[in-house]
Design a protein around this motif. Sequence first.
Motif, mmCIF file in Angstrom:
data_model
loop_
_atom_site.group_PDB
_atom_site.id
_atom_site.type_symbol
_atom_site.label_atom_id
_atom_site.label_comp_id
_atom_site.label_asym_id
_atom_site.label_seq_id
_atom_site.Cartn_x
_atom_site.Cartn_y
_atom_site.Cartn_z
ATOM 1 N N ASN A 1 8.321 8.902 43.159
ATOM 2 C CA ASN A 1 9.113 9.651 42.186
ATOM 3 C C ASN A 1 10.262 8.823 41.635
ATOM 4 O OD1 ASN A 1 7.529 11.930 42.531
ATOM 5 N ND2 ASN A 1 8.896 12.866 44.030
ATOM 6 N N PHE B 1 19.409 16.620 39.260
ATOM 7 C CA PHE B 1 19.132 17.601 40.307
ATOM 8 C C PHE B 1 18.103 17.120 41.338
ATOM 9 C CE2 PHE B 1 20.324 20.024 36.479
ATOM 10 C CZ PHE B 1 21.463 20.649 36.953
ATOM 11 N N GLY B 2 17.454 16.017 41.043
ATOM 12 C CA GLY B 2 16.419 15.512 41.933
ATOM 13 C C GLY B 2 16.852 14.311 42.739
ATOM 14 N N ASN C 1 15.543 15.288 36.604
ATOM 15 C CA ASN C 1 15.218 14.632 37.871
ATOM 16 C C ASN C 1 16.335 13.734 38.368
ATOM 17 O OD1 ASN C 1 12.720 15.813 38.248
ATOM 18 N ND2 ASN C 1 11.586 14.173 37.240
ATOM 19 N N ILE D 1 13.255 13.359 43.984
ATOM 20 C CA ILE D 1 12.524 14.631 43.997
ATOM 21 C C ILE D 1 12.150 14.988 42.565
ATOM 22 C CG2 ILE D 1 12.600 17.069 44.632
ATOM 23 C CD1 ILE D 1 14.786 16.369 46.644
ATOM 24 N N ASP D 2 10.898 15.342 42.342
ATOM 25 C CA ASP D 2 10.437 15.716 41.010
ATOM 26 C C ASP D 2 10.694 17.201 40.782
ATOM 27 O OD1 ASP D 2 9.220 16.063 38.597
ATOM 28 O OD2 ASP D 2 7.197 15.537 39.259
ATOM 29 N N ILE D 3 11.837 17.491 40.188
ATOM 30 C CA ILE D 3 12.197 18.870 39.868
ATOM 31 C C ILE D 3 11.584 19.289 38.536
ATOM 32 C CG2 ILE D 3 14.126 20.442 39.434
ATOM 33 C CD1 ILE D 3 14.061 19.499 42.268
#
Length: 281
Positions: free
Chosen positions: A77, A113-114, A110, A119-121
């Motif tokens: 990611n 917030f990722g 991403n 992390i793939d939001i």
Amino acid sequence: MTVPLQRATWAKGLGGLLIVSTALLQGCATRHNPDPLESMNRKVFSFNQALDDNLLKPVATGYKAVTPQPFRTAISNFGGNFKDLWSALNLFLQGHPGDGATQIMRVSVNTTFGLAGLIDIATPMRLERHNEDFGQTLGVWGVKPGAYIVWPFLGPSTLRDSVSIPGDLYFSPRLVISDDATANAVSILQVINARASVLDVTNLLGDVALDPYSFVRDAYLQRRQSQVYNGEPPEEDYEDYDSEPAAAPVAPQSKVESSNPRWPDITLAELQGLRADEFVR
């Protein structure tokens, strides 16, 4: 300031070499012979395969055995977030500002917030990924693929797609990592991580192909043609490697949304097992 200057100089030098090579060899490829450099390409292919068999594959196998899946996904990611930025730029260049803006939003979500892209939001938010590069952009605007070529370490390409390699390499974690030692370590980790993710696929290559070189070449050329036209290459242009330039630039009408199934989004590692620019960007 020395390190950025060295990187810029290296990128310009490689870019210039690729452009000159493209200009010299573009005319060598034809519809019926997309691989006029086959003799040289086979030697490079064998070198890449030997490097993969004796170094990268064993390391990736051990890495996969001891590394949890969530960690491997996070590494993928993280690198993919930089690739998304490169894709956004190419979507704008292809004349698709809406998709480009969506891709920018994906990167922003991403990154913010990722946890910097680990992390793939964005995907659960339906901000889908578009995998675009400058080779596809040139194809959209009518540039023919030119000769098929296999680069040491980087693997399969065409003369047209080779022009994209500097950008492919530039849009990587090196954009935000100023320390060379750290950047190199991250790049190596990404290569190993990506290779580990396709171990099962590449293990089948020797079983399904009598001539792995031809299999990889044909699969690569067909996949790139499909990518340029989003899975709908016109019949008259299919596998058209003639190099005559278009009389004038045309609007990028080939990148159209289609309800038909597209080719799976696979890395070039699944075709050969070693394509570093796919791993580090």
